[in-house]
Design a protein around this motif. Structure first.
Motif, PDB file in Angstrom:
ATOM      1  N   GLY A 118     -14.681 -22.087 -15.759  1.00 29.37           N
ATOM      2  CA  GLY A 118     -14.961 -20.756 -16.275  1.00 29.37           C
ATOM      3  C   GLY A 118     -15.441 -20.683 -17.698  1.00 29.37           C
ATOM      4  N   PRO A 119     -15.706 -19.486 -18.152  1.00 30.92           N
ATOM      5  CA  PRO A 119     -15.594 -18.243 -17.415  1.00 30.92           C
ATOM      6  C   PRO A 119     -16.899 -17.889 -16.690  1.00 30.92           C
ATOM      7  CG  PRO A 119     -16.065 -17.737 -19.700  1.00 30.92           C
ATOM      8  CD  PRO A 119     -15.982 -19.248 -19.587  1.00 30.92           C
ATOM      9  N   ALA A 120     -16.786 -17.137 -15.607  1.00 28.17           N
ATOM     10  CA  ALA A 120     -17.967 -16.595 -14.938  1.00 28.17           C
ATOM     11  C   ALA A 120     -18.510 -15.452 -15.793  1.00 28.17           C
ATOM     12  CB  ALA A 120     -17.602 -16.084 -13.552  1.00 28.17           C
ATOM     13  N   THR A 121     -19.813 -15.283 -15.807  1.00 26.75           N
ATOM     14  CA  THR A 121     -20.411 -14.176 -16.550  1.00 26.75           C
ATOM     15  C   THR A 121     -21.370 -13.411 -15.641  1.00 26.75           C
ATOM     16  OG1 THR A 121     -22.159 -15.599 -17.437  1.00 26.75           O
ATOM     17  CG2 THR A 121     -20.206 -15.275 -18.815  1.00 26.75           C
ATOM     18  N   TYR A 122     -21.484 -12.129 -15.929  1.00 30.12           N
ATOM     19  CA  TYR A 122     -22.309 -11.225 -15.132  1.00 30.12           C
ATOM     20  C   TYR A 122     -23.282 -10.482 -16.027  1.00 30.12           C
ATOM     21  CZ  TYR A 122     -18.721 -11.946 -11.571  1.00 30.12           C
ATOM     22  OH  TYR A 122     -17.854 -12.507 -10.672  1.00 30.12           O
TER      23      TYR A 122
END
Length: 188
Positions: A27-31
């Motif tokens: 992580g972290p996932a990002t959008y």
């Protein structure tokens, strides 16, 4: 006292898609920026469970099962070119001025990328047992599983729809989240 963990679920008032821009292991996932799904009508989740049975000595010895897929089906009243880019790829170009403005979505072989995206839906406030609360459903990483239903209908409105399959995020292992809020919270 903790919040109750059960509720009725009435209606859907909003849904948004956010392009998944990064999903590194650990992580972290990002959008990217959230995009409204205009005129959201339905948001239905289903899944598949694979069952294995062990037999021996002419009898059933054990059964194990695993979730093999989570899928979402969405219908919405209005077509959004930005949603099409987020779920299918392609590009939107704006041209013209004044009364000759044009917004055009084009899907080409090189731009049909089938990107990953997050989808979140929410009930209206008071669409749950908690007065003033709401209920969110979040699928953290989706990809289309079939081409979106688009087009026209004779003497009627054409309802757009799409179906997508979920995968757990590499970053956090999040797959599906159901969130019951005591106080309603807008989708970010």
């Amino acid at each position: 006292m903790p919040i109750q963990r059960f509720t009725k679920v009435y209606g859907i008032s909003d849904a948004k898609i956010a392009p998944l821009t990064a999903d590194p292991a650990g992580g972290p996932a990002t959008y990217g920026t959230s995009i409204d799904v205009p005129g959201i009508k339905t948001f239905e989740i289903s899944g598949d469970v694979e069952v294995k049975t062990l037999r021996g000595d002419n009898t059933k010895l054990a059964t194990d099962s695993a979730i093999s897929n989570i899928q979402v089906s969405v219908t919405h009243a209005k077509v959004s070119l930005d949603v099409l880019v987020a779920i299918l790829g392609g590009a939107v170009t704006d041209s013209g001025t004044g009364t000759a403005e044009v917004a055009r979505w084009d899907l080409k072989g090189a731009t049909a990328t089938m990107p990953a995206f997050k989808l979140e839906g929410v009930t209206p406030p008071n669409g749950v047992d908690l007065v003033g609360g709401d209920f969110h459903v979040i699928l953290h990483k989706l990809k289309l599983s079939s081409f979106p239903d688009l087009g026209f209908a004779e003497e009627d409105y054409r309802i757009a729809s799409f179906t997508a399959d979920a995968d757990p995020l590499l970053a956090t292992d999040d797959w599906l989240s159901l969130v019951l809020n005591e106080t309603a919270v807008a989708i970010a």
